[in-house]
Design a protein around this motif. Sequence first.
Motif, PDB file in Angstrom:
ATOM      1  N   TYR A   5       0.822  -1.206   0.000  1.00  0.00           N
ATOM      2  CA  TYR A   5       0.000   0.000   0.000  1.00  0.00           C
ATOM      3  C   TYR A   5       0.856   1.256   0.000  1.00  0.00           C
ATOM      4  CZ  TYR A   5      -4.022  -2.901   0.836  1.00  0.00           C
ATOM      5  OH  TYR A   5      -5.003  -3.832   0.695  1.00  0.00           O
ATOM      6  N   LEU A   8      -1.127   4.901  -2.470  1.00  0.00           N
ATOM      7  CA  LEU A   8      -2.582   4.861  -2.495  1.00  0.00           C
ATOM      8  C   LEU A   8      -3.127   6.243  -2.240  1.00  0.00           C
ATOM      9  CD1 LEU A   8      -5.314   3.272  -2.416  1.00  0.00           C
ATOM     10  CD2 LEU A   8      -4.889   2.953   0.004  1.00  0.00           C
ATOM     11  N   LEU A  10      -7.013   8.523  -2.343  1.00  0.00           N
ATOM     12  CA  LEU A  10      -8.440   8.609  -2.612  1.00  0.00           C
ATOM     13  C   LEU A  10      -8.772  10.053  -2.918  1.00  0.00           C
ATOM     14  CD1 LEU A  10      -9.778   6.602   0.457  1.00  0.00           C
ATOM     15  CD2 LEU A  10      -9.210   5.722  -1.797  1.00  0.00           C
ATOM     16  N   CYS A  57      -8.899   1.320  -9.718  1.00  0.00           N
ATOM     17  CA  CYS A  57      -9.811   2.442  -9.523  1.00  0.00           C
ATOM     18  C   CYS A  57     -11.190   1.909  -9.165  1.00  0.00           C
ATOM     19  CB  CYS A  57      -9.894   3.256 -10.819  1.00  0.00           C
ATOM     20  SG  CYS A  57     -11.058   4.627 -10.749  1.00  0.00           S
ATOM     21  N   TYR A  59     -15.286   3.471  -7.773  1.00  0.00           N
ATOM     22  CA  TYR A  59     -16.150   4.631  -7.543  1.00  0.00           C
ATOM     23  C   TYR A  59     -17.341   4.158  -6.737  1.00  0.00           C
ATOM     24  CZ  TYR A  59     -18.953   8.788  -8.410  1.00  0.00           C
ATOM     25  OH  TYR A  59     -19.688   9.924  -8.245  1.00  0.00           O
ATOM     26  N   VAL A  63     -17.094   8.679  -3.977  1.00  0.00           N
ATOM     27  CA  VAL A  63     -15.651   8.708  -3.774  1.00  0.00           C
ATOM     28  C   VAL A  63     -14.978   7.846  -4.842  1.00  0.00           C
ATOM     29  CG1 VAL A  63     -13.741   8.136  -2.218  1.00  0.00           C
ATOM     30  CG2 VAL A  63     -15.880   9.064  -1.299  1.00  0.00           C
ATOM     31  N   ARG A  64     -14.052   8.453  -5.565  1.00  0.00           N
ATOM     32  CA  ARG A  64     -13.261   7.719  -6.546  1.00  0.00           C
ATOM     33  C   ARG A  64     -11.938   7.369  -5.863  1.00  0.00           C
ATOM     34  NH1 ARG A  64     -14.189   7.133 -11.626  1.00  0.00           N
ATOM     35  NH2 ARG A  64     -15.578   8.934 -11.672  1.00  0.00           N
ATOM     36  N   SER A  65     -11.684   6.080  -5.713  1.00  0.00           N
ATOM     37  CA  SER A  65     -10.441   5.604  -5.112  1.00  0.00           C
ATOM     38  C   SER A  65      -9.491   5.195  -6.218  1.00  0.00           C
ATOM     39  CB  SER A  65     -10.708   4.401  -4.209  1.00  0.00           C
ATOM     40  OG  SER A  65     -11.599   4.747  -3.175  1.00  0.00           O
ATOM     41  N   TRP A  67      -5.454   3.701  -6.837  1.00  0.00           N
ATOM     42  CA  TRP A  67      -4.277   3.167  -6.182  1.00  0.00           C
ATOM     43  C   TRP A  67      -3.334   2.580  -7.215  1.00  0.00           C
ATOM     44  CZ3 TRP A  67      -9.111   1.150  -5.956  1.00  0.00           C
ATOM     45  CH2 TRP A  67      -9.303  -0.161  -6.361  1.00  0.00           C
ATOM     46  N   TRP A 154      -9.147  13.512   5.508  1.00  0.00           N
ATOM     47  CA  TRP A 154      -9.574  14.204   4.296  1.00  0.00           C
ATOM     48  C   TRP A 154      -9.064  15.633   4.317  1.00  0.00           C
ATOM     49  CZ3 TRP A 154     -11.490  11.988   0.122  1.00  0.00           C
ATOM     50  CH2 TRP A 154     -12.080  10.725   0.249  1.00  0.00           C
TER      51      TRP A 154
END
Length: 194
Positions: A5, A8, A10, A57, A59, A63-65, A67, A154
């Motif tokens: 990780y 990564l 977000l 990716c 969604y 929230v679109r993650s 990595w 955030w």
Amino acid sequence: MERSYSLLLLFLALFSLKSFNLLCSAADPTDGFTPVPLTEANFVLQKPYNVPLNERCSYEDGVRSLWVYATDKPQDPSSNTQPRTEVRITGLDCSSGVWQFEGYGFVPNGTSGVTVAQIHGAFHGATTLILRIYDGNMRYYSGDLVATDLYDKWFRLNIIHDVDGGRLTVFIDGEERYSTHDQGPGDLYFKCGV
């Protein structure tokens, strides 16, 4: 399966570019800007060439993650760039005027050496701005300190680019944190991700 990780990020899907229509000194960096709606048609997702998009990716709930792993391939087999999963914002002419990017990011502890936002294109070099996270701190490229202690929370990121004036200003959570000259004119566009 062993997973690293180390890279990564977000970003909330509430990406917004704004074009400037009123010169003012504002408490909120978005004051005086007109929102430019972004849809799936306004951006291109870039990811390692050898894996499906859904493996880098997602969604969910707005929230679109995004990595990427340190061992991933670049976005193109012929590229010698680092691996990435990022959004390239398209369909806007950012070559003059004043433009703003706004996004919400979350960088997990342990993520280091990653670019989270950039303005691609410049007269002097490939980019006019790169914001990277090193050990929880945001830096302009790998040098000037922009913000500290960004792990595991955030944060709101605003980047204002006064193209005609040659000036960049970065805000974290509505507070101006950094300002500098840009790298000159070019084929300019915003990117964010990891």
